[in-house]
Design a protein around this motif. Structure first.
Motif, short mmCIF file in Angstrom:
data_model
loop_
_atom_site.label_atom_id
_atom_site.label_comp_id
_atom_site.label_asym_id
_atom_site.label_seq_id
_atom_site.Cartn_x
_atom_site.Cartn_y
_atom_site.Cartn_z
N HIS A 287 0.80 -1.23 0.00
CA HIS A 287 0.00 0.00 0.00
C HIS A 287 0.83 1.28 0.00
O HIS A 287 0.28 2.37 0.10
CB HIS A 287 -0.94 -0.01 1.22
N TYR B 223 -5.90 3.19 0.26
CA TYR B 223 -6.08 1.76 0.44
C TYR B 223 -5.15 1.27 1.53
O TYR B 223 -4.12 1.88 1.80
CB TYR B 223 -5.79 1.01 -0.86
N LYS C 39 -8.60 -2.43 -1.05
CA LYS C 39 -7.54 -2.47 -2.05
C LYS C 39 -8.11 -2.81 -3.41
O LYS C 39 -9.22 -3.34 -3.51
CB LYS C 39 -6.49 -3.51 -1.67
N ILE D 141 -12.47 -2.30 -6.71
CA ILE D 141 -12.01 -2.13 -5.33
C ILE D 141 -12.68 -3.17 -4.44
O ILE D 141 -13.90 -3.40 -4.53
CB ILE D 141 -12.34 -0.71 -4.81
N GLU E 45 -14.48 5.76 1.11
CA GLU E 45 -14.13 5.41 -0.26
C GLU E 45 -15.11 6.02 -1.27
O GLU E 45 -14.70 6.51 -2.32
CB GLU E 45 -14.06 3.88 -0.42
#
Length: 181
Positions: free
Chosen positions: A61, A68, A88, A102, A129
């Protein structure tokens, strides 16, 4: 680094602190957890592997700017890490190359099951997100993992059936939730 706070939880980076490494090992050495995971190198068989797992996650990451991650879910009241929350890009059919899809996922220690921690942590990360512009987020669950599928339903995710386009073609129960309009 703290990523997010909810009413009962702190989502933060896993650290090299002895308490984090011991808890990480305790979670990822348990077959009742790892039997559902597609990750290589699991279950952990030596406590020293916990530090390597933290390094792998940091490296994975490092270029994501904090968007993420593979984060510890810490219970605010006790300071105990309940488990892990993951956000992620899903790996494609080759099992490695990131896709534009995602994924959200969670792995909780058995002593933290049944408290709503996975749902609470996932709701907060999904909201963040979607605020960052993601149109949709997926959860991919090993067939038979009813508790994780129940979390997906509590999150309002739609079951799309079994799909094979991620994680090297492994057949996984797939759920999705679209950004609020």
């Amino acid at each position: 680094m703290t990523v997010l706070r909810t009413e009962r939880l702190v989502l933060r980076d896993w650290t090299d602190a002895p308490t984090d490494l011991a808890r990480l090992y305790d979670i990822y050495s348990r077959t009742e957890i790892t039997r559902w995971l597609a990750a290589s190198g699991l279950p952990l068989t030596d406590p020293a592997q916990a530090a390597e797992r933290v390094r792998i996650w940091r490296d994975r990451h490092a270029d994501h700017g904090g968007r993420y991650g593979t984060w510890a879910i810490e219970v605010r009241e006790s300071g105990v890490v309940a488990g892990t929350l993951i956000l992620k890009p899903l790996p494609g059919a080759d099992g490695e190359t990131p896709t534009e899809n995602i994924e959200i996922g969670w792995h909780l220690h058995p002593d933290s099951w049944g408290h709503g921690y996975a749902t609470e942590a996932a709701r907060a990360v999904l909201a963040r997100e979607f605020a960052a512009g993601a149109p949709e987020v997926y959860a991919v669950i090993s067939p038979g993992n009813e508790p994780s599928m129940a979390v997906c339903r509590r999150l309002g995710m739609t079951h799309l059936g079994r799909r094979t386009e991620w994680y090297g073609g492994e057949e996984l129960e797939t759920f999705a939730v679209a950004a609020p309009s």
